[in-house]
Structures are given as structure tokens and as C-alpha cells.
Design a protein around this motif. Sequence first.
Motif, PDB file in Angstrom:
ATOM      1  N   VAL A 254     -40.905  95.473  79.381  1.00  0.00           N
ATOM      2  CA  VAL A 254     -40.591  96.677  78.599  1.00  0.00           C
ATOM      3  C   VAL A 254     -40.034  96.311  77.218  1.00  0.00           C
ATOM      4  N   GLU A 255     -39.159  95.295  77.173  1.00  0.00           N
ATOM      5  CA  GLU A 255     -38.408  95.009  75.954  1.00  0.00           C
ATOM      6  C   GLU A 255     -39.070  93.989  75.023  1.00  0.00           C
ATOM      7  N   HIS A 256     -39.860  93.047  75.588  1.00  0.00           N
ATOM      8  CA  HIS A 256     -40.318  91.926  74.754  1.00  0.00           C
ATOM      9  C   HIS A 256     -41.796  91.563  74.918  1.00  0.00           C
ATOM     10  N   TYR A 257     -42.321  91.585  76.133  1.00  0.00           N
ATOM     11  CA  TYR A 257     -43.667  91.036  76.382  1.00  0.00           C
ATOM     12  C   TYR A 257     -44.511  92.068  77.117  1.00  0.00           C
ATOM     13  N   PRO A 258     -45.172  92.969  76.401  1.00  0.00           N
ATOM     14  CA  PRO A 258     -45.920  94.061  77.056  1.00  0.00           C
ATOM     15  C   PRO A 258     -47.056  93.585  77.955  1.00  0.00           C
ATOM     16  N   ASN A 259     -47.564  92.355  77.732  1.00  0.00           N
ATOM     17  CA  ASN A 259     -48.660  91.845  78.567  1.00  0.00           C
ATOM     18  C   ASN A 259     -48.174  90.943  79.705  1.00  0.00           C
ATOM     19  N   LEU A 260     -46.866  90.859  79.928  1.00  0.00           N
ATOM     20  CA  LEU A 260     -46.315  89.950  80.931  1.00  0.00           C
ATOM     21  C   LEU A 260     -46.838  90.275  82.329  1.00  0.00           C
ATOM     22  N   ASN A 261     -47.143  89.206  83.094  1.00  0.00           N
ATOM     23  CA  ASN A 261     -47.561  89.331  84.491  1.00  0.00           C
ATOM     24  C   ASN A 261     -46.679  88.454  85.365  1.00  0.00           C
ATOM     25  N   LEU A 262     -46.500  88.856  86.620  1.00  0.00           N
ATOM     26  CA  LEU A 262     -45.681  88.114  87.572  1.00  0.00           C
ATOM     27  C   LEU A 262     -46.498  87.822  88.827  1.00  0.00           C
ATOM     28  N   LEU A 263     -46.543  86.538  89.232  1.00  0.00           N
ATOM     29  CA  LEU A 263     -47.183  86.128  90.477  1.00  0.00           C
ATOM     30  C   LEU A 263     -46.093  85.882  91.526  1.00  0.00           C
ATOM     31  N   VAL A 264     -46.288  86.410  92.720  1.00  0.00           N
ATOM     32  CA  VAL A 264     -45.349  86.184  93.823  1.00  0.00           C
ATOM     33  C   VAL A 264     -46.127  85.624  94.999  1.00  0.00           C
ATOM     34  N   THR A 265     -45.800  84.378  95.389  1.00  0.00           N
ATOM     35  CA  THR A 265     -46.445  83.786  96.562  1.00  0.00           C
ATOM     36  C   THR A 265     -45.431  83.666  97.684  1.00  0.00           C
ATOM     37  N   GLY A 266     -45.912  83.863  98.898  1.00  0.00           N
ATOM     38  CA  GLY A 266     -45.045  83.767 100.070  1.00  0.00           C
ATOM     39  C   GLY A 266     -45.026  85.076 100.844  1.00  0.00           C
ATOM     40  N   GLU A 267     -44.632  84.973 102.087  1.00  0.00           N
ATOM     41  CA  GLU A 267     -44.487  86.135 102.960  1.00  0.00           C
ATOM     42  C   GLU A 267     -43.239  85.946 103.800  1.00  0.00           C
ATOM     43  N   GLY A 268     -42.845  87.003 104.490  1.00  0.00           N
ATOM     44  CA  GLY A 268     -41.669  86.896 105.339  1.00  0.00           C
ATOM     45  C   GLY A 268     -41.263  88.236 105.902  1.00  0.00           C
ATOM     46  N   ARG A 269     -40.086  88.261 106.492  1.00  0.00           N
ATOM     47  CA  ARG A 269     -39.576  89.437 107.186  1.00  0.00           C
ATOM     48  C   ARG A 269     -39.506  90.672 106.275  1.00  0.00           C
ATOM     49  N   HIS A 270     -39.287  90.446 104.976  1.00  0.00           N
ATOM     50  CA  HIS A 270     -39.105  91.569 104.056  1.00  0.00           C
ATOM     51  C   HIS A 270     -40.306  91.784 103.137  1.00  0.00           C
ATOM     52  N   SER A 271     -41.466  91.287 103.541  1.00  0.00           N
ATOM     53  CA  SER A 271     -42.676  91.440 102.714  1.00  0.00           C
ATOM     54  C   SER A 271     -43.007  92.906 102.446  1.00  0.00           C
ATOM     55  N   GLU A 272     -42.913  93.727 103.474  1.00  0.00           N
ATOM     56  CA  GLU A 272     -43.273  95.140 103.301  1.00  0.00           C
ATOM     57  C   GLU A 272     -42.326  95.837 102.334  1.00  0.00           C
ATOM     58  N   GLY A 273     -41.035  95.487 102.416  1.00  0.00           N
ATOM     59  CA  GLY A 273     -40.075  96.065 101.485  1.00  0.00           C
ATOM     60  C   GLY A 273     -40.364  95.685 100.047  1.00  0.00           C
ATOM     61  N   ILE A 274     -40.765  94.420  99.838  1.00  0.00           N
ATOM     62  CA  ILE A 274     -41.131  93.958  98.486  1.00  0.00           C
ATOM     63  C   ILE A 274     -42.368  94.705  98.006  1.00  0.00           C
ATOM     64  N   LYS A 275     -43.333  94.871  98.888  1.00  0.00           N
ATOM     65  CA  LYS A 275     -44.563  95.586  98.506  1.00  0.00           C
ATOM     66  C   LYS A 275     -44.257  97.028  98.117  1.00  0.00           C
TER      67      LYS A 275
END
Length: 422
Positions: A254-275
Motif C-alpha cells: 500500500v505504502e511503497h511497492y504497488p506491484n509487491l508479491n508474497l510467496l508462502v510455502t508450507g502447510e500445517g495445523r493453521h493452514s486454513e486460518g491463513i487461507k
Amino acid sequence: MYTQKPIVQYVVNAQPPKQVVWFNKEESNYSMETRYSVSDLRILMVLDQFNIGGTETHVLTCVRELLRNGIHVVVAGKRGEMCDAFAALGCPVYEINFVTNEHIVNDADEQKIISQLKQIMNTEGITVVHIHQIPSGSFAAKAADQLCIPRLWTLHMLLPFTFHEIELIRSSAAVVCVSPSIVKQLPVKEMPVQLIPNGIDTVQFNYRSLIQSDLREELGIPKGAPVIMYAGRLSWEKADICRDIIEACRRLKVEHYPNLNLLVTGEGRHSEGIKSLVDVIHKEMKGKFIHLLGNTLNMSSYYSICDVFVGTGRAALEALACCRPVVAVGVKGFVGLVHPGNYRSAWETWFGDHHADEAWTVEKLKADIKRALDMPIQEKMETGWVNRNLVKEQFNFTRTTDMLINVYTNILKDRYAPYEVE
């Protein structure tokens, strides 16, 4: 001009390390001459489950190198996504349900599991049992003790051990710790320990520029858009870290990099909450920029397309080997942007996973990610190669495996030493 000092220690007792030495034969009590023949070494590696994670990847690397050294290695664990990777090495792989599908210790089948392990040990002629995790380790220790086979524990993290578990560690033939913080906090103080860090295969983990455009296109990431990457199990504190990294990246976008992307690898007990969190953010932002990749064995490629890696432990070392800037944050706290001036503290705390002097916050994550993104190109390149050289010199998997072989042979030497006759 910065002169890099050695940061890896070889510890022969459980007291805090007094001095630092290089990984080499002359300065680490490492002696090829004391080795038994590799034919005497028949190792059973025990894991809770063949999941994708730092411990399992470490064991996979060790097994591959032990096999290259002509050592017979057998692996046992509950079926998981890395099972085929172990089988592809050509070693015997036994599937045992040490834990339930909820990853709870399978106490109901204890006698059956111990019987299975004893049969494996007899069939494979096992001379040393190597334990890496608690549920499977408790079963393996009981089976090994009944057959009078020595056992070795590698402690990958510190847990609130029960009295029974402490006694199992105390009665081991040897204990290996993967970071100085574990050595210092080890609940068993009076027995010798070895400090042997994770070894990284720098051929496998290397910057791969040729895959950049194809992988970015596959993920829908525009050329030149800044990419942040996080890797870790999405459970408990690491799920909290992931949430805060997501928020830090949202603010940066929002503040600096309008084209920024984030990759998240991994799964676990809280995967659904993250999704669910990601879905809400994408709806608010009116666009997708967070890519939940799940578990993957193709980590080197993803490291290669990111501009900054955020994480801890083994994944941080892998990213350093791929010449990436690393912002270190782990379950114990925040280390920040890794650079030659803090290599030693990053290693000693296992990049914030085993100890830290300060807690992480969204603002700290945001500031250090921005600091890494704003580095001049030349500085980024130089930092990347310095990072890679650190891993090559200090965490080379062939050297760490040699140290492990030395521990095995010393166990056999002590086990089968001739009796003294008065």
C-alpha cells in the motif's frame, strides 16, 4: 574491510562454548584415523513422519551423503510427502505409524511399534539407532535398549521435555545439537554433546536465474515486481509469524511497492486460518498478491525468484546459499536482516528459532524487508555472494556428515572396546 571470523563451533561438552574453531580435521577433534570401516556402520534413522520440513530435509541430506560414503542406512517413519524422496535414494524405507493422523503419539500401538522396530533392527543388522524427534524416538529408544543397540539423539529444537524424555536423552550413547542455543539450554548438563549444524548442499541450493521468467509467468507475477518469500510450517508460533509477515507485506504494498508479491510455502495445523486471512486481504485489496504454495520440494526455484526471504532455521541457510537477502525471524524472536556483522548471532540463535534478544513485530518486519528491497543492485549482488560463501565454508554438508560419521564410529569404538583384564 570486514574480515569474516569462523562462527561454527565443535562442542565436546554441554557447557557454553568457550572458543570457536573452523570445521576442519586439525581444529575440531576430527580424526579420520579413528574411524572403523564403513561396513561396520549400519544406521537406522527414525522420524515421526516423512513430512516436508527442516528436520526431514536435514535427515534426507544426511542419508544421501552417508550412502555416498558407503554406509548402510535404513529410514523409518509414518508415510508422508517426502517418503518417495527417501525411497529414491535407494535405501530401505519402512513405514511405521509412530503418530496418529492428528500427529499425536500412537500410544495405543506401542507394543506393536516396538516389535516392528526390533524386527527391522535385527533384519538390517543395525549397529546405531539415530533419533531425531520425540514420539518416534521414545519408541525407538525402547526397542534399541531391548536389543542392546546404542542410540544417538539429534536435538533440532528445545521442547518442554518430560522427566521420562530427559532420562532417555541422558542414557543415549551421544547427543548432537544443531545450534549453540540448544547446547546452552540442554536440560542434560553432565553428558558430552556434539554441536553439528545442518549441512547444506550448495549444488542443490543455488541461484537459478534461468527459471526466473517462466516461474514468475506461471505465478502471474509481472517482470520486475518485488517478491518476498516466507517458508515454514503453518502451525502455532510460525503461523503467527506468517500472519505478521502478511500484514507487513500488505502495508509495504500500500505504502511503497504497488506491484509487491508474497510467496508462502508450507502447510500445517493453521493452514486454513491463513487461507481465510489471505482471502479477506485479497478482497479488501481488490487483487491477488499472496501466493499460498503449500508444501513443495522445489524450494531452490522459489528462492531464486524472490528478492527477500523471511524465515528461520534451515530454510534461512538454504536462502543464503541461493544468494538471497534474508530477514531472520523465528519462534523465539527477531534477528533481522542477516549480514556479516551479525552472522555469528544469527547462527547461535538458529536465526531466531532457538533464542532471540527481541520479539518480532509487524513494524520490525516491514522495516527490514524494506531495507533489503532498497539495497543498491551492486550491494545486493555482493551481499548475495558473501551469504553463499558463508554457507559453503561453514555449513557444507559433506563436512557436517563427516563429523556425524565420526560420532558414529566413536559410539562403536566405545561400545565394542575390549575389556581390561586385571
